[in-house]
Structures are given as C-alpha cells and as structure tokens.
Design an enzyme around this catalytic site. Structure first.
Site, short mmCIF file in Angstrom:
data_model
loop_
_atom_site.label_atom_id
_atom_site.label_comp_id
_atom_site.label_asym_id
_atom_site.label_seq_id
_atom_site.Cartn_x
_atom_site.Cartn_y
_atom_site.Cartn_z
N TYR A 108 -19.39 9.39 3.03
CA TYR A 108 -20.66 8.30 1.73
C TYR A 108 -21.90 9.07 1.11
O TYR A 108 -21.39 10.24 0.76
CB TYR A 108 -21.17 8.30 3.05
CG TYR A 108 -22.47 8.99 4.14
CD1 TYR A 108 -22.98 10.31 3.99
CD2 TYR A 108 -22.74 8.12 5.56
CE1 TYR A 108 -23.60 10.93 5.00
CE2 TYR A 108 -23.24 8.85 6.40
CZ TYR A 108 -24.09 9.98 6.16
OH TYR A 108 -24.35 10.92 6.94
N GLU A 109 -22.84 8.52 0.45
CA GLU A 109 -23.26 8.92 -0.77
C GLU A 109 -22.44 9.40 -1.90
O GLU A 109 -23.42 10.51 -2.42
CB GLU A 109 -23.94 9.96 -0.19
CG GLU A 109 -24.95 9.69 1.02
CD GLU A 109 -26.01 7.46 0.66
OE1 GLU A 109 -25.95 7.40 -0.82
OE2 GLU A 109 -26.20 7.27 2.18
N GLY A 110 -21.32 8.76 -2.04
CA GLY A 110 -20.44 9.34 -3.30
C GLY A 110 -19.59 10.59 -2.50
O GLY A 110 -19.98 11.47 -2.20
#
Length: 608
Positions: free
Chosen positions: A450-452
């Site tokens: 997550y978050e890239g």
C-alpha cells in the site's frame, strides 16, 4: 529495553543514540519553531509513549488479530476489537495525535522526527491500530493546507479532540496504482457542494465505532473534467453531513461500508469497501481547485509513505527483539566445539550457536540501519520546513524527496525479510500462534504494497527523484558519502569497511550513468527494467554509510574513555554491527548492480 504482557519491546538506548548522538536533533531546539522542546521533554514523551504501549496498544494487538473487526450487513455498522475505543481515547489525550502540529492546529510543535520515533514505537506495539491516527493526521494536514476556511475552523479542532477521524480514498476495484483510471464522479449541486458517486476499495479505517464522524478524502472526476490524472479533484466527504456555519453534525450522508476486506493481517483495522452515492445524495466539498486533486493528495501520500517505512521499521524491530530474547532463553544442544568425549556436556542457549548468532546480527544490522535511514529522512522534513535559511531548507527538501521512496521500499522489504529471520530463530514455535512473530509477518506484508507498491517506489526514484535538478541532488548525496570515505579511509578500526563503502558508492554512480545512457537511446522499457534492483543496491549502500558513520562515532566515544560498562558494550556492538553489515549484507548490492548493468533484456521479450 521495555517489555509488557504483550510482545511489545523497544531498545530505548538505541533510539536515543540515533536521535541525540548520531543525528544530534537537539540542534532543532535552537530554531524558534521548536524552542519549547528539549532532550528532557523528549525523554518524558518517550516514557509516556512506552507506557501507552504497555497498557493499551500492546495488549490490544493480539486481541485485534484474533477478534478482528466485524460488519453488520443490515445496519452497515462496523465493530472494532474490544479496547480500541479506550486506546484511541488514551492516544489522543496523551497528545500523540497532534504532537508535531502547529499550536494553531492544536499541536505542540514537536519536531517531526520525534513524531516519527513514536510512529515506529506505536507500530511495533500495534500496527493495525496505529493506522487509524496515522491516516487521520494526514487527512488533517491536507485540510489544513488546502481546505477552505470553514473546513479548517470546523474539522481541524474536531480531529484534534479525537471526535472525528479521517481516511484516504484513492483506490477503486478498477483503479489501483493507476489512479487516473478511477470512475468515481462528482456532480455539481445547487448549494455549491458536489454529489459524489462511486466505489472505493481497501479504505483503511473506512468505518469505526469509536468516533462521532469520519472525514473521507475522496478522489473523483467532476463532470466534464479531462480524462486521466489531470482531471481528478479532491473532496472531503463526511460520514455525517456538517453544518458549515456551526460545525454541528446533521443527518447521515449517502455512503456506507459495503463489506470488510478479508485480509491476511492487520485484522484490527477496519479495511473497507466503501460505497458513495447509491441514492445520488452523497454530499462532498471540493478541496482547493478543480482538477488538482492528485497534487493535494501527494501531501498525504508522501506522509503516508514515510509512515509506512516507519511501520516496516517498527515491525522488524519488535520481531528482532523478541527473537533475541527467545534465543537467550531457549536451551537447545551443546557447543559444537565441546569435546566429543566429554560426559554430559553443558546444554547451551541457542543464542550461542553460530548460525543463530548470524541470523540475529543480520536482523540487528538491518533494523539499526533502517532506524538511521527513517530518522534521517524525518529530520530532513523538519529542516526543509523550519531550517535556519532558504539554502538549508532547499538542500533538506531535495534529500527528503530522494530518500522517501528508498525509505518506503527498502525498509518494508528488508523489514519483512528480517521478520522471516525472526521466525527462523524461533524454529517451529515461530510458525505457531504461541509466539508473536507469525502475526508480525502477516501484519507487515501489506507495507510493501500500500501507499504505492515498492516497484512504483523504484520507478519514482529512478524516473523522477534521481533526475531532480539534472541529477544534482543525487550527486550531492553520493558526495556526502564520498566525503565521509575520504575523511575516514585511514581509520584505525574501520578503514577496510570504509574503503568498501567507497567502492560501492562508485558502483552506484556508474550504474546510474548506465541507466541514463540506455534511456537516452530511447529504450525506456530497458532503462526501467531493473529500477527495483537499483533501489535496493542504493538502499544497501546508504544504510552501510549510516552504520559506518555511527561506528566511527562509537569508536570516538570508546577511545575518549570515561564510559560506563553498559555504554562500552553498546558502543562496541555498534562497531561490530557496522562491520557485519558491510561484509555480509552490503555485498548483496553487487548482485543487484549486476542486474542493472546486464545487457540481457530477455525479460522484455518473454511472452506470458
């Protein structure tokens, strides 16, 4: 080291060494913005944070994993694990939610590097819980920076008081990393608000039962806006409608939790599939200007990426400390060097077996390197915001941009690997729920996603961050390592390791030039094919540099004399840890660099 009835442990001596001896963050207290703080006040906050973890967050971690969140399909309500409400109340009342915020926003203006320390500590105690205040804080910062006056005046105090939480709603079933592919829409309403319609997926903290209201920051496309990322706008969409004048909560907005995601870990966090506007009556308010949503959201995303790197550190640290403790207590086998004809040779703790020592020191060196990188990155953020002059701010901002994708990706992948080593140290017990490391492994895996994803972090590093100012910032960082090598290449205790670092700094620079040359030839696919191996090689090199800087400092402390027996052992171990990383972990960078400079592109030609 602090421990409790949970798996929570920290190494306070190590944390304080990095803060005050290595980074010397007390220099920040000379800046007007941070003048109310001191080493003593940070120590008091550390004690308070450890107490909160021992009393609430640590014990809640196992409960959150075993009980998890539940969803009522009829009422659409979500129930969080027992103890979550009290833990959030204590978290807020102890001042940790707004710690680094300005006084105007209800904070005490503590340095962000201190807030990062607490993010590590809280994540090591309970990652699933820490996601609630983490995303709430980031949502608050977006509203503070880009929201209208009424949003700041109404929402910020409610968030600071713990009454409202916040989320980040980017991902959709059909649009993950490619945010511009989203299908959520925003239709203009007569009162100046917008009617939001769409479905958002994997929304951490999307619903809860411990706050009065939830502010969802939602990316959507206004009718008639351009296609792709250029046409995305950002909206604050409250769970309950808000009277813009009085700030009072009104009726329920047209949004709900469709279901909870069934996950391998972080069960204590309500990760939701969210529906907006099923009845065409979901009210949202535009943040900032139209079609600028992704630019505003980057503030939240960059904060979140740093936070995720700290999660990787926190989980790896507590896994190592648990493994170290277990290895010192677990009696198994005899010393391999014991005489074969000895009768009843003494049984020994497994910490004395060479292979276990190797695994433990590998974990330790990775964790301590991660901590140096994470705290350094956080310090760069403080200096970029409140540095003594514009030149210092600009330099710090450049380094912050460069280090963020490395911190996020290296710390989460190497942190996960380190937890695997912890499980190996526990042996069969590590594979069971009798001990905490199997949960740590499950909880930590999401951090590389997550978050890239970490692949995207690599693309960001190679495609954007290393090219900033025509490569000047990247070159300046390599130059920083180069100056350290030149100054210390004849060091009495560490010259061999420091010269090795210099060799790898050179390799990193040459590999970067190789990728640039391929890109200039127009073969973009080949140029980015090995972006991830490059990030990992760069991370290994940066970490080695920081550990060796610490080792040089530790050697100075030892040779100066007048150190206690405890500090003598601490500083000696610092030197040994840096030596181990240089000789046993850094060489992995050579294989990563071999990937980068290899002429083979068969991967691109392969048909799956």
């Amino acid at each position: 080291m602090a421990a409790a009835s949970s798996a929570f442990m920290i190494d306070r001596r190590e944390i304080e060494f990095v803060l005050f001896e290595y980074l010397k963050i007390q220099k920040l207290f000379d800046l007007p913005y941070y003048s109310e703080h001191s080493i003593d006040s940070v120590g008091e906050m550390l004690t308070s944070a450890i107490s909160l973890c021992n009393q609430h967050l640590g014990p809640l971690n196992k409960v959150g994993d075993r009980v998890g969140c539940t969803h009522n399909k009829e009422t659409k309500a979500v129930t969080t694990p027992p103890g979550t409400k009290e833990a959030y109340k204590q978290f807020v009342e102890n001042g940790f939610l707004t710690l680094a915020d300005s006084e105007e926003a209800g904070g005490i203006q503590a340095p962000g590097v201190i807030a990062s320390v607490f993010m590590e500590i809280f994540s090591s105690a309970n990652q699933a819980f820490t996601m609630y205040p983490g995303l709430t804080k980031s949502a608050s910062h977006v509203i503070q920076h880009f929201g209208e006056d009424w949003m700041r005046e109404t929402c910020i105090p409610k968030i600071a008081s713990g009454s409202w939480t916040g989320t980040m709603c980017l991902t959709e079933p059909s649009a993950g990393s490619a945010v511009g592919d989203l299908r959520s829409t925003a239709k203009r309403a007569k009162d100046g608000s917008f009617l939001i319609k769409g479905v958002k997926q994997w929304i951490s903290g999307g619903e809860n039962d411990f706050t009065e209201n939830i502010l969802h920051l939602v990316l959507a496309r206004i009718e008639g806006a351009p296609a792709g990322i250029e046409g995305v706008s950002l909206f604050v969409v409250p769970k309950y409608r808000i009277d813009k004048t009085s700030g009072k909560i009104l009726d329920k907005n047209d949004l709900y939790c469709i279901s909870l995601e069934e996950k391998m870990g972080i069960h204590g966090n309500s990760t939701c599939l969210m529906g907006f506007g099923d009845n065409d009556n979901c009210q949202g308010y535009l943040i900032g200007k139209e079609n600028q949503g992704i630019n505003y959201m980057f503030l939240m995303m960059n904060e979140a990426r740093i936070g995720v790197g700290l999660q990787g550190l926190g989980q790896a640290s507590v896994a190592f400390l648990n493994a170290e403790y277990y290895a010192k207590e677990r009696i198994q086998g005899v010393d391999i060097a014991a005489k074969k004809d000895a009768k009843n040779p003494a049984r020994i703790a497994i910490v004395n077996h060479p292979d276990v020592k190797r695994m433990l020191l590998r974990q330790r060196s990775i964790v301590e390197g991660m901590r140096a990188l994470c705290y350094t990155t956080a310090l760069m953020h403080d200096e970029s915001e409140h540095g003594a002059n514009d030149a210092d701010k600009k330099k710090a901002h450049g380094f912050l941009e460069l280090l963020t994708p490395i911190m996020k990706a290296w710390c989460t992948d190497m942190g996960f690997y380190s937890i695997i080593q912890s499980i190996q140290t526990f042996g069969g017990y590590g594979f069971t729920k009798d001990y905490p490391v199997e949960q740590l492994l499950r909880d930590s895996k999401i951090t590389s996603i997550y978050e890239g994803t970490n692949g995207i972090q690599a693309l960001d590093l190679v495609g954007r961050k290393m090219r900033m100012e025509d490569g000047a910032i990247f070159a300046a960082w390599l130059g920083k390592h180069g100056k350290f090598v030149e100054k210390n290449k004849d060091h009495k205790a560490l010259s061999a390791e420091i010269l090795m670092l210099g060799d790898y700094v050179g390799r990193i620079g040459k590999a970067a030039m190789h990728m640039a040359e391929i890109a200039k030839k127009g073969n973009k696919h080949a140029a980015i094919l090995n972006a991830y191996p490059y990030l990992m090689a760069f991370g290994h090199t940066i970490i080695c540099g920081m550990l060796l800087e610490q080792a040089v400092l530790a050697h100075e402390k030892l040779t100066a004399g007048n150190v206690s027996a405890g500090d003598k052992r601490f500083y000696s171990n610092k030197i040994k840890t840096a030596k181990f990383f240089t000789h046993h972990v850094l060489p992995e960078a050579k294989s990563y660099i071999a990937n980068v400079i290899s002429p083979d592109v068969s991967c691109l030609d392969f048909e799956f």
